[in-house]
Design an enzyme around this catalytic site. Sequence first.
Site, mmCIF file in Angstrom:
data_model
loop_
_atom_site.group_PDB
_atom_site.id
_atom_site.type_symbol
_atom_site.label_atom_id
_atom_site.label_comp_id
_atom_site.label_asym_id
_atom_site.label_seq_id
_atom_site.Cartn_x
_atom_site.Cartn_y
_atom_site.Cartn_z
ATOM 1 N N ASN A 157 77.076 71.944 61.800
ATOM 2 C CA ASN A 157 76.732 70.558 61.491
ATOM 3 C C ASN A 157 75.535 70.453 60.551
ATOM 4 O OD1 ASN A 157 78.804 69.436 63.005
ATOM 5 N ND2 ASN A 157 77.581 69.328 64.875
ATOM 6 N N GLU A 167 77.285 64.178 69.213
ATOM 7 C CA GLU A 167 76.853 63.865 67.857
ATOM 8 C C GLU A 167 77.022 65.049 66.908
ATOM 9 O OE1 GLU A 167 76.374 60.928 67.164
ATOM 10 O OE2 GLU A 167 75.827 59.961 69.042
ATOM 11 N N CYS A 168 77.322 64.727 65.655
ATOM 12 C CA CYS A 168 77.484 65.769 64.640
ATOM 13 C C CYS A 168 76.159 66.133 63.988
ATOM 14 C CB CYS A 168 78.472 65.301 63.571
ATOM 15 S SG CYS A 168 77.862 63.911 62.585
ATOM 16 N N GLY A 169 75.100 65.442 64.366
ATOM 17 C CA GLY A 169 73.789 65.729 63.793
ATOM 18 C C GLY A 169 73.280 64.640 62.872
ATOM 19 N N LEU A 170 74.198 63.860 62.292
ATOM 20 C CA LEU A 170 73.776 62.806 61.368
ATOM 21 C C LEU A 170 72.941 61.743 62.059
ATOM 22 C CD1 LEU A 170 76.879 62.026 59.126
ATOM 23 C CD2 LEU A 170 74.935 63.516 58.658
#
EC number: 1.8.4.8
Length: 244
Positions: free
Chosen positions: A132, A238-241
């Site tokens: 990610n 979450e994907c990190g964004l």
Amino acid sequence: MSKLDLNALNELPKVDRILALAETNAQLEKLDAEGRVAWALDNLPGEYVLSSSFGIQAAVSLHLVNQIRPDIPVILTDTGYLFPETYRFIDELTDKLKLNLKVYRATESAAWQEARYGKLWEQGVEGIEKYNDINKVEPMNRALKELNAQTWFAGLRREQSGSRANLPVLAIQRGVFKVLPIIDWDNRTIYQYLQKHGLKYHPLWDEGYLSVGDTHTTRKWEPGMAEEETRFFGLKRECGLHEG
């Protein structure tokens, strides 16, 4: 509600920033989604951007923000592993809504990443987080910098997961204002908006997907599953964004 000074707020510790925005957030909770977008455009600094993963309900925030701020840059971080249906959905919405689409990708191709690191998404939480960082976080940081963004709109909703349940309408993330106009919408409100404006869900909605990301870390919903369990093998939501 008065104009906010991004530079001054960025100098504060995170807790103090949250407290400084508390009164504004209390007022924003009373506005509808269109009102929140209009307030942000009047009171927060430009440049303005909107991010989208072109997921299940993406048409809502894309339509809502773009009709108030036509030609706003729409940031897509493309991992190279999206579903074919997603790429076609991107083309369809870009054409229908006349989106000013800005696509950002990792500096290393998907094939090169696999050659260097293997399949990171099969390497537990640490592997997923590295994946990610490479494919989502770094391209987004680059997009915000290159587009000189100071105010970032996104379509997150509290109902989507436990990690989003307490998010405010307005926050500061990655050094810019982040505005979530539909944060308090439920699935019924989403459906009604789509129907009212002749918009569609992502095509995989009809095949049992509640959330859509990369092909290798997205699962169909099955009875008994929470929505967040359909992504990243249930290890994280979450994907990190939208973290940090």
